[in-house]
Design an enzyme around this catalytic site. Structure first.
Site, PDB file in Angstrom:
ATOM      1  N   GLY A  11       3.050   1.603  -3.481  1.00  0.00           N
ATOM      2  CA  GLY A  11       4.354   0.759  -2.754  1.00  0.00           C
ATOM      3  C   GLY A  11       4.475  -0.401  -3.586  1.00  0.00           C
ATOM      4  N   ASP A  68      -2.055  -8.318  -9.068  1.00  0.00           N
ATOM      5  CA  ASP A  68      -3.820  -8.422  -8.381  1.00  0.00           C
ATOM      6  C   ASP A  68      -3.471  -8.985  -7.016  1.00  0.00           C
ATOM      7  OD1 ASP A  68      -5.891  -6.508  -8.753  1.00  0.00           O
ATOM      8  OD2 ASP A  68      -7.499  -8.962  -7.938  1.00  0.00           O
ATOM      9  N   PHE A 153       3.065  -0.857   2.784  1.00  0.00           N
ATOM     10  CA  PHE A 153       1.774  -0.083   2.722  1.00  0.00           C
ATOM     11  C   PHE A 153       0.943  -0.737   2.823  1.00  0.00           C
ATOM     12  CE2 PHE A 153       0.747  -2.781  -1.687  1.00  0.00           C
ATOM     13  CZ  PHE A 153       1.093  -3.770  -1.299  1.00  0.00           C
ATOM     14  N   TYR A 155      -2.476  -2.577   4.329  1.00  0.00           N
ATOM     15  CA  TYR A 155      -3.168  -3.309   5.687  1.00  0.00           C
ATOM     16  C   TYR A 155      -1.264  -3.848   6.670  1.00  0.00           C
ATOM     17  CZ  TYR A 155      -7.365  -3.110   2.874  1.00  0.00           C
ATOM     18  OH  TYR A 155      -9.035  -3.149   3.285  1.00  0.00           O
ATOM     19  N   LYS A 176      10.614  -8.398   4.265  1.00  0.00           N
ATOM     20  CA  LYS A 176       9.212  -8.945   3.729  1.00  0.00           C
ATOM     21  C   LYS A 176       9.367  -9.573   2.194  1.00  0.00           C
ATOM     22  CE  LYS A 176       4.978  -6.730   2.411  1.00  0.00           C
ATOM     23  NZ  LYS A 176       3.521  -5.808   1.210  1.00  0.00           N
ATOM     24  N   ARG A 182       3.823 -11.788  -3.033  1.00  0.00           N
ATOM     25  CA  ARG A 182       4.365 -10.716  -3.658  1.00  0.00           C
ATOM     26  C   ARG A 182       5.303 -10.938  -4.784  1.00  0.00           C
ATOM     27  NH1 ARG A 182       2.997  -6.208  -2.105  1.00  0.00           N
ATOM     28  NH2 ARG A 182       0.921  -6.960  -3.938  1.00  0.00           N
TER      29      ARG A 182
HETATM   30  P1  ITT Z   1      -2.850  -1.598  -9.627  1.00  0.00           P
HETATM   31  O1  ITT Z   1      -3.922  -1.927  -9.884  1.00  0.00           O
HETATM   32  O2  ITT Z   1      -2.703  -0.818  -9.962  1.00  0.00           O
HETATM   33  O3  ITT Z   1      -2.233  -2.425  -9.303  1.00  0.00           O
HETATM   34  P2  ITT Z   1      -4.652  -1.741  -5.730  1.00  0.00           P
HETATM   35  O4  ITT Z   1      -4.047  -0.735  -5.373  1.00  0.00           O
HETATM   36  O5  ITT Z   1      -5.530  -0.868  -7.190  1.00  0.00           O
HETATM   37  O6  ITT Z   1      -3.546  -1.261  -7.318  1.00  0.00           O
HETATM   38  P3  ITT Z   1      -5.054  -3.812  -6.020  1.00  0.00           P
HETATM   39  O7  ITT Z   1      -6.340  -3.526  -7.303  1.00  0.00           O
HETATM   40  O8  ITT Z   1      -4.410  -5.568  -6.142  1.00  0.00           O
HETATM   41  O9  ITT Z   1      -4.230  -2.756  -6.848  1.00  0.00           O
HETATM   42  O10 ITT Z   1      -5.047  -3.876  -5.108  1.00  0.00           O
HETATM   43  C1  ITT Z   1      -4.580  -4.775  -3.972  1.00  0.00           C
HETATM   44  C2  ITT Z   1      -4.719  -4.014  -2.702  1.00  0.00           C
HETATM   45  O11 ITT Z   1      -4.046  -5.077  -1.376  1.00  0.00           O
HETATM   46  C3  ITT Z   1      -3.528  -3.232  -2.194  1.00  0.00           C
HETATM   47  O12 ITT Z   1      -4.262  -1.332  -2.012  1.00  0.00           O
HETATM   48  C4  ITT Z   1      -3.646  -3.041  -0.390  1.00  0.00           C
HETATM   49  O13 ITT Z   1      -4.886  -2.512   0.549  1.00  0.00           O
HETATM   50  C5  ITT Z   1      -3.624  -4.392  -0.257  1.00  0.00           C
HETATM   51  N1  ITT Z   1      -2.567  -5.226  -0.242  1.00  0.00           N
HETATM   52  C6  ITT Z   1      -1.701  -5.873  -1.873  1.00  0.00           C
HETATM   53  N2  ITT Z   1      -0.831  -6.528  -1.473  1.00  0.00           N
HETATM   54  C7  ITT Z   1      -0.281  -5.868  -0.119  1.00  0.00           C
HETATM   55  C8  ITT Z   1       0.771  -6.376   1.206  1.00  0.00           C
HETATM   56  O14 ITT Z   1       1.633  -6.482   0.300  1.00  0.00           O
HETATM   57  N3  ITT Z   1       0.875  -5.259   2.236  1.00  0.00           N
HETATM   58  C9  ITT Z   1      -0.073  -4.451   2.339  1.00  0.00           C
HETATM   59  N4  ITT Z   1      -1.680  -4.763   2.141  1.00  0.00           N
HETATM   60  C10 ITT Z   1      -1.506  -4.867   0.771  1.00  0.00           C
END
Ligand code: ITT
Length: 196
Positions: A11, A68, A153, A155, A176, A182
């Site tokens: 995502g 992150d 993706f 939440y 978005k 982001r």
């Molecule tokens: P990488 O570390 O490989 O980038 P990850 O999913 O583990 O992937 P993070 O540790 O940064 O990444 O966790 C981010 C989580 O926060 C992500 O899995 C979502 O559940 C949530 N999240 C972050 N940005 C989001 C968005 O734009 N929309 C919805 N949920 C988001």
């Protein structure tokens, strides 16, 4: 020149690609180079972002960007925060995490459901870069009682944006990206990289 995107989240990678279309930055996901995921042992977003960027730079010898990010919910004292991706346990799906969040908030009234997405983005010129470029984006909203929408993706289906009167999963991707944590962070990073 090439920059590695230190993320395995499809995502996120999709949003980076959308956001960077037409820019002169060539950002390649770390999977293309077979970079293994590193354990996110930091206690803050910025620590984890640096761990991920350094890992990707180390494995490729190229500059790296890491994101992150996560959701901070006021009624949960900031949880799930840095644990957003693994809120319902290691390897949990987006769906599991979102259902756990709705359950945790099932008795929380509408006026106490404030939340925000945080994105800490870092750029490292190389693995030993002592001065990573660090930017942050924040996106305010509230947590819905039931999921809405199919875009995005994580939440997104439970994150409601009052100004748009819809969930972040109901927004068109370009909307978005313009508003999100982001999108804001990446705009700042692009400006920073142009200036140096
Ligand atoms: P990488 O570390 O490989 O980038 P990850 O999913 O583990 O992937 P993070 O540790 O940064 O990444 O966790 C981010 C989580 O926060 C992500 O899995 C979502 O559940 C949530 N999240 C972050 N940005 C989001 C968005 O734009 N929309 C919805 N949920 C988001």
């Amino acid at each position: 020149h090439k920059i590695i995107l230190a993320s395995s989240n499809t995502g996120k990678v999709r949003e980076f690609n959308e956001l960077l279309e037409g820019s002169n930055l060539e950002v390649v996901p770390q999977s293309v180079y077979g970079v293994p995921d590193i354990e996110e042992t930091g206690l803050t977003f910025v620590e984890n972002a640096i761990l991920k960027a350094r890992n990707a730079a180390q494995h490729t010898g190229l500059p790296a960007i890491a994101d992150d990010s996560g959701l901070e919910v006021d009624a949960l004292d900031g949880a799930p925060g840095i644990y957003s991706a693994r809120y319902a346990g290691e390897g949990a799906s987006d769906e599991d995490n979102l259902l756990k969040l709705l359950d945790a908030l099932k008795n929380t009234p509408d006026n106490e459901r404030g939340a925000r997405f945080q994105c800490l983005m870092v750029y490292m010129r190389h693995a030993a870069d002592p001065t990573p470029r660090i930017v942050q984006g924040t996106w305010e909203g509230t947590i819905l009682h039931t999921p809405r929408g199919d875009n995005g993706f994580g939440y997104d289906p439970v994150f409601y944006i009052p100004e748009q009167s819809c969930s972040s999963a109901e927004l068109a991707p370009e909307v978005k990206n313009r508003l999100s944590h982001r999108g804001q962070a990446l705009q700042q990073l692009i400006t920073l990289l142009r200036a140096t």
